[in-house]
Scaffold this active site. Sequence first.
Site, PDB file in Angstrom:
ATOM      1  N   ASP A  36       5.671 124.760  12.805  1.00  0.00           N
ATOM      2  CA  ASP A  36       6.112 123.368  12.696  1.00  0.00           C
ATOM      3  C   ASP A  36       7.523 123.288  13.228  1.00  0.00           C
ATOM      4  O   ASP A  36       8.424 123.994  12.743  1.00  0.00           O
ATOM      5  CB  ASP A  36       6.079 122.905  11.239  1.00  0.00           C
TER       6      ASP A  36
ATOM      7  N   ASP B 257      -5.208 113.515   8.466  1.00  0.00           N
ATOM      8  CA  ASP B 257      -4.435 113.927   7.304  1.00  0.00           C
ATOM      9  C   ASP B 257      -4.725 112.928   6.193  1.00  0.00           C
ATOM     10  O   ASP B 257      -4.625 111.711   6.405  1.00  0.00           O
ATOM     11  CB  ASP B 257      -2.934 113.922   7.622  1.00  0.00           C
TER      12      ASP B 257
END
Length: 244
Positions: A8, A129
Amino acid sequence: MILLPAIDLMNGCCVRLKQGRADQQTVYSKDPIAQAKAFREQGAKYLHVVDLDGAFAGAPRHATIIADIVRESGLSVEVGGGIRTEAALNAVLAAGVARAIIGTGALEQTKQLARWVTQYGAHIAVGIDARDGFVQTRGWVETSSVRAIDLAKRVADCGVQTIIYTDTATDGMLRGTNLPAMKQLAEAVPHVHIIASGGISLPEHIQALHSLKCPNIWGAIVGKALYEGVAALPDFLSVAQDEA
């Protein structure tokens, strides 16, 4: 089952956010290219990258670093974060990624998604998500009224071949993923490859995914557990290979 270690990116560094919160950030490395190479040396063939700055800003912010990761690591890289326009998509695909992951855009611009799938085929994936079954967008800042299963069916109808599904309540918590939600989503779109994400922190969690008996649960993403030393990447890879 394929195993994808995760990077990330925020401000050029490898970070992890607890449940996607920017104020719950831990920096693990200031050299994401070296981190990608380290994953390759440990046996990885695939890599999952999220441009967190891009997710929050609505446009990719790390295209140059991502291109360097692809070129220098030799890994098959999928990338998400802020890919909502043609220019953003082109920038990511020009970096040489295997899959560009469309998140917010898949919910808000379904016609555009269908065009992209027609043009780029398997190079387009969708990231769903969800928290409590409802889709979250814009870096998990907003929760929609759309159920994850309904969005999965919608993007499957567009021809999307791969969905990365993250239960945001489990992400970064190191307690395993939400198995009932994962099974429900996989069964809703049986002809789409599902990559599981969120909370996977032990090799046993890979076995638990396999035990769901959903052949389209095709891969799993591991992030924080690797950086925290909870388990080693070769251990995950070994179990993923056994369950292939």
